[in-house]
Every structure is written in structure tokens, then in C-alpha cells.
Design an enzyme around this catalytic site. Sequence first.
Site, short mmCIF file in Angstrom:
data_model
loop_
_atom_site.label_atom_id
_atom_site.label_comp_id
_atom_site.label_asym_id
_atom_site.label_seq_id
_atom_site.Cartn_x
_atom_site.Cartn_y
_atom_site.Cartn_z
N LYS A 1 -10.75 32.39 -31.29
CA LYS A 1 -11.16 30.31 -30.77
C LYS A 1 -11.83 30.48 -29.78
O LYS A 1 -11.35 30.93 -27.92
CB LYS A 1 -10.01 29.95 -30.93
CG LYS A 1 -9.15 30.18 -32.42
CD LYS A 1 -8.19 29.28 -31.64
CE LYS A 1 -6.63 29.42 -31.05
NZ LYS A 1 -5.38 29.18 -31.26
N THR B 1 -7.36 16.99 -26.15
CA THR B 1 -7.53 18.59 -26.86
C THR B 1 -6.04 19.22 -27.01
O THR B 1 -5.85 20.31 -27.38
CB THR B 1 -8.47 19.80 -26.32
OG1 THR B 1 -8.22 19.32 -25.71
CG2 THR B 1 -9.66 18.68 -26.85
N GLY C 1 -2.82 20.77 -28.10
CA GLY C 1 -2.59 21.11 -29.71
C GLY C 1 -2.99 21.68 -30.61
O GLY C 1 -3.24 21.43 -32.04
N THR C 2 -4.97 21.61 -29.81
CA THR C 2 -5.73 22.32 -30.70
C THR C 2 -5.93 23.28 -31.16
O THR C 2 -5.70 22.94 -32.80
CB THR C 2 -7.17 22.10 -30.20
OG1 THR C 2 -6.80 22.59 -29.09
CG2 THR C 2 -7.57 20.49 -30.39
N GLY C 3 -5.22 23.65 -30.61
CA GLY C 3 -5.56 25.65 -31.06
C GLY C 3 -3.89 25.16 -32.34
O GLY C 3 -3.82 26.47 -33.82
N CYS C 4 -2.52 24.57 -32.32
CA CYS C 4 -1.41 24.78 -32.97
C CYS C 4 -1.66 24.51 -33.72
O CYS C 4 -1.60 24.50 -34.82
CB CYS C 4 -0.66 24.40 -32.38
SG CYS C 4 0.09 24.44 -30.93
N1 LIG Z 1 -13.69 20.03 -27.37
C1 LIG Z 1 -13.86 20.24 -28.91
N2 LIG Z 1 -14.57 20.23 -29.89
C2 LIG Z 1 -14.47 20.94 -30.84
N3 LIG Z 1 -13.84 21.48 -31.50
C3 LIG Z 1 -12.80 21.70 -29.73
C4 LIG Z 1 -12.99 21.51 -29.05
N4 LIG Z 1 -11.99 21.92 -28.21
C5 LIG Z 1 -11.00 22.97 -29.10
N5 LIG Z 1 -11.46 23.50 -30.30
C6 LIG Z 1 -11.45 23.93 -31.46
O1 LIG Z 1 -10.27 23.59 -31.91
C7 LIG Z 1 -9.62 25.10 -31.59
C8 LIG Z 1 -8.94 25.27 -31.14
O2 LIG Z 1 -9.56 26.02 -30.06
P1 LIG Z 1 -8.85 26.27 -28.70
O3 LIG Z 1 -8.66 25.06 -27.93
O4 LIG Z 1 -9.82 27.84 -27.90
O5 LIG Z 1 -7.37 27.08 -29.15
P2 LIG Z 1 -6.15 26.09 -27.65
O6 LIG Z 1 -6.00 24.94 -28.46
O7 LIG Z 1 -5.02 27.33 -28.63
O8 LIG Z 1 -6.55 27.06 -26.61
C9 LIG Z 1 -11.08 25.76 -32.00
O9 LIG Z 1 -11.03 25.83 -33.42
C10 LIG Z 1 -12.12 24.97 -31.01
O10 LIG Z 1 -12.97 25.19 -31.41
C1 LIG Z 2 5.81 23.84 -27.53
C2 LIG Z 2 4.38 24.46 -27.63
N1 LIG Z 2 3.50 24.87 -28.49
C3 LIG Z 2 2.52 25.66 -28.11
C4 LIG Z 2 1.44 25.09 -26.76
C5 LIG Z 2 0.21 25.44 -26.76
O1 LIG Z 2 -0.94 24.42 -27.27
P1 LIG Z 2 -2.07 23.89 -26.69
O2 LIG Z 2 -2.23 25.63 -25.90
O3 LIG Z 2 -2.52 23.62 -27.50
O4 LIG Z 2 -2.04 22.88 -25.29
C6 LIG Z 2 2.51 24.47 -26.69
N2 LIG Z 2 1.91 23.24 -25.09
N3 LIG Z 2 3.50 23.76 -26.82
MG LIG Z 3 -7.30 24.53 -26.22
#
Ligand SMILES: Nc1ncnc2c1ncn2[C@@H]1O[C@H](COP(=O)(O)OP(=O)(O)O)[C@@H](O)[C@H]1O
Ligand SMILES: Cc1ncc(COP(=O)(O)O)c(N)n1
Ligand SMILES: [Mg+2]
Length: 543
Positions: free
Chosen positions: A222, A255, A257-260
Site C-alpha cells: 500500500k 486517515t 485506520g485506513t489500512g485495517c
Molecule cells: N489520503 C488518502 N487518499 C486516498 N487513499 C488513501 C489515502 N491514504 C491512504 N489511502 C489508501 O488507504 C489504504 C491504506 O493505506 P496506507 O495508509 O498506506 O496503510 P496503513 O493504514 O496500513 O498505513 C491504501 O489503499 C491507500 O492507498
Molecule cells: C489496535 C490497532 N490495530 C491496528 C492499528 C493500525 O492502524 P493505522 O496504521 O491505520 O493507524 C492501530 N493503530 N491499532
Molecule cells: Mg495509514
Amino acid sequence: MGFYCSLVYSIPKNICLLKPGFTLAGGHHFNQVSKIKARMQDQPDKVRVPHVLTVAGSDSGAGAGIQADLKACAARGVYCSTVITAVTAQNTVGVQGVNVVPEEFVAEQLKSVLSDMRPDVVKTGMLPSAGIVNILCQSLQEFPVQALVVDPVMVSTSGDVLAGSSVLASFRDKLLPMADVVTPNLKEASALLGGMLLESLADMRSAAKSIHEFGPRYVLVKGGDLPVSSDAVDVLYDGNDFFEFRASRVRTSNTHGTGCSLASSIAAELAKGLPVISAVKVAKRFIESALEYSKDIHIGNGRQGPFDHLLKLKNNAPGLCAAYPFDPSSLFLYAVTDWRMNRKWGRSITDAVKAAIEGGATIVQLREKEAETGDFLESAKACLEICRQYGVPLLINDRVDVALACDADGVHVGQSDMPAQTVRALLGPDKIIGVSCKTPEQAQQAWADGADYIGSGGVYPTNTKENNRTIGLDGLKTVCSASKLPVVAIGGIGISNAHSVMELQVPNLRGVAVVSALFDRESIVTETQKLHKVLLESAVKVR
Ligand SMILES: Nc1ncnc2c1ncn2[C@@H]1O[C@H](COP(=O)(O)OP(=O)(O)O)[C@@H](O)[C@H]1O
Ligand SMILES: Cc1ncc(COP(=O)(O)O)c(N)n1
Ligand SMILES: [Mg+2]
């Protein structure tokens, strides 16, 4: 909305969850279709619900973790059960504390859910110790599922450690070989590969390829945190081909929690039976829409706020949230528009609606039988603006599509229009639905179908509706007495006879609906005021 999925190489034909011989988490092979059928044959009258089990940590701020997973699955229409691996004290500022759930108790939760509820897909998030990873792998071997989505959570976006380097070896050696999809962000991909620096799309591709060697079927790297990229780009690798998923980068700090949520949404779509590439595409589009929708909401004072999975928090959400919960007293003076009368008197529909409201109308229905759809929608939008200014609900006659398109407060349907039950399914629980009823049976049906009120008539003969049977005051009385819903009387009612209607003193009768008595008159404001006065006087007497 700016989402597009560009395939860097062509899509191989064999990527489909439904194909026979699908590789199961746990190395098993089976045919998903036959499994679903077998299960349904056990209980042929039951409905199969797609089910995701999330094995993850709790986030007290509810932006990420288990809470995000539950909301994402709910938003995607999938059942979600939960095995909690850790409880975090967390908010929009960061993670203040982590309490890891004892391994044996994680095992007990896994057994409870897997042995009984048989989820279709398991999604993992925070797995805080190697012991918990091992227990999960054992449980999945004992109770195989159709797909395993691994979000290798290690560090929260706030920079706090959620799973230390001690889990890396178990991830690489045990969990990833069982995974169908693994979804590392840039930092996690780097950690899995011993610290390799990831700064470009090319780096993401090469990371995806290297992680694929640990054994998962698909790797999705991602790019949410990719510096200097105007798009949010994720790279998927299936062992042969790369697929790029792009969304416009939403300018927001919400943003967390986007990954979860992305991983849960992928799991949810897989549980519905989508192939992996389609599931990723749908999930990414969902995250982009939810971020776009929630970009201005404000929860917490930290650097990273949660977003709104259900798209319900923002005011005036199109089609999602009624501006006014239904109040039966709004039926008191119910104005129903008529385009012919407006044309006759040379008025616009907006002027007519405004005048009726200024005269005291308590609810408005647009009844534009002859209008072209585009014109009707434009009028409805303009009238809605006026109604919202005055705090008066606006309903649309018959046209559910127009009501949805302009986010009106509800719809009024007749007996030969779309059934109220279907209207309810389309409009959701919050909108107002009214049904025209002439008989107690119809009133009963309207109640059973989830309507909010009924309109009953014609009480007196009327010109506004052809071939309309008049039920008279007696008919109205019968319907009102049988109705479980509030009733508004309609048909030929005006200043001269409104009093006789209200004087009936029957239960449930809450007001009168009028067309000609307001709109086929020189001054709508004056006529509405007069009628309002008559109704008030009757109400006082009746009390
Ligand atoms: N500002 C944003 N606008 C649109 N999509 C986003 C944005 N930030 C993250 N994403 C998308 O959200 C999903 C989670 O990505 P990311 O943030 O890299 O993961 P994590 O939350 O695990 O760090 C991916 O599909 C990423 O492309
Ligand atoms: C309990 C728990 N699980 C997963 C994430 C990661 O989420 P993020 O990378 O979006 O902060 C988090 N912050 N807390
Ligand atoms: Mg993120």
C-alpha cells in the site's frame, strides 16, 4: 471520483475465487461453490451470510483495529466476528498503552468462533506476539477457511509499536505462507524485508515480488505513505503480474485506520465470492469514498482522526440520513402541489411551495405527474432548499428515484405505485413514507410494509384525481380506527369542510392534505393562513 485501476500487465484468466481447486488458508484445496452448496443443503431454508472473522487488536479510539474492521464489514454488508489479541489505549494522538491478551485466551476465542460459526474469510490485524501468530496458524489448520487476508500491522501511523520485531520471523515463516492476500504498508513491507528502503513505485513492485517469495498468493503493497505522490497508489503482485490500483489522494488528516479498513473490506468482498483483484478494486474504492466523504469531520485533537465508514456522520449526507425524523404532527396542514394549477395562475413551483409554507403548511408533497424527470428533479432540489430553510419536510409523490436523487425527506405512494416495502428498502430506515389507503386492509398492509403514515380519502369528491372513489367521512372514520399509523385526510377538503373532518374525533387522524384549496386560489399565503386557523380552532374544540 477519480478512482481507476490500471493493470500494468494483463489480468491472468485464472484468478477467481470460485474456481475449483482454490488454495485454502492452511494449504488445503477445495471447491468453494460445492462447499457453500453443501452447507446450504444442511439447512436449505436458511440464508447464507458472508462472514469475516477479524483477529486483531482493539483501538479505544475506534478509528483502527477491531472497531474499524467491524465498521468496514458492516458498511460492506458482511457479518464480522472478532477475536481480540490486544487491548490498546489509543486516540487520535497516539497509543498510550497496550495490554496483550494471554495466548491461551486468544486460542479460546479462536476456537469459539471457528468451531461454531465457520467464517468464510479470516482477516488479521495486530498480532502482538510470535506465540499468538503460532496459535492462529494452528487454529487455521484445524479449522480451514476459504481465504486468509493478513494485514501485517507492526507500527501505528502515529509511530507507536504494535507488534515488535519478534513477530517478524513467525509472519514470514508461518503466517504468510498460509495467506491469500497480505497487505503491508511501506514501513511493514520494509520491515518484512529487513529494512529495505521503499520510496517509489518501482521500490513497491520489487518489495511485492520479494514478499511474494514468503508464500502468500497475492501481495498488496500500500502506498498511502508514499512521499511525493499525488495519487494513493497500491501495487498488487500475484507471482506473475503486477496490478496498480490508483485513487486520487484525499486531502485529509482523517486517515487513521485506513489500512485495517482496506484489509477488512478486501476480506468482506472475498467472503461475498469476489475474485481477489475485484475485491481489492472495490475495497480501495470504498476507502477512497469514505475518506472523501469524511475529509472535513473533526473527532479528537491529534494528528490523525478517524473516518466515517458508514458515511452517516456528516450533515445532509445524500440519501443517507433524514434531515427530520418523522413527527406525526407535521401532517396537520399538508400541502400537495399541482403543476396544472401553478401553470393556470402563472407561478413557479418554488413560489407556490414558499407561499404555502409561509401561510402555515407543516409538510409539503410535490405531486408532478406530468413533469419530465430532469425538470422534476430540478424543481425538487429548489423546493427542498426552501423547505430546509423553514424546517418543513418535503416528500415526493410516487418518484422514489427523484426523492433519492435530491435527498428529499420521503416519498408518498399510492396503491398502484411501488409497494411501500420496496420503497422502504430503497430509501432506508430514516426517510418518511406515506401510503394512500381507502380500506382497513390497506392501512394494515401499509403498517406492515414499514410506512410512517397513511393518507386516506377521497373524503369529498375532487377534481384533482380522476376516477377516485370517494369514501366519505364514514370511510375515513373506519380507516382511522383500524390504522396503526397516523392518518392525514385527503380529497376535496378546504376551509369550508376541514372543520367537519377534524371534528370526527377519530383516533389517529392528525391533519388534512389539500391541493386545490391552496393552489387553485389567487393568494396561496392567505388561503393557507385561513385553513391553518380553521384547523387550529377545530383542534382546540376537539381537545
Ligand atoms: N489520503 C488518502 N487518499 C486516498 N487513499 C488513501 C489515502 N491514504 C491512504 N489511502 C489508501 O488507504 C489504504 C491504506 O493505506 P496506507 O495508509 O498506506 O496503510 P496503513 O493504514 O496500513 O498505513 C491504501 O489503499 C491507500 O492507498
Ligand atoms: C489496535 C490497532 N490495530 C491496528 C492499528 C493500525 O492502524 P493505522 O496504521 O491505520 O493507524 C492501530 N493503530 N491499532
Ligand atoms: Mg495509514
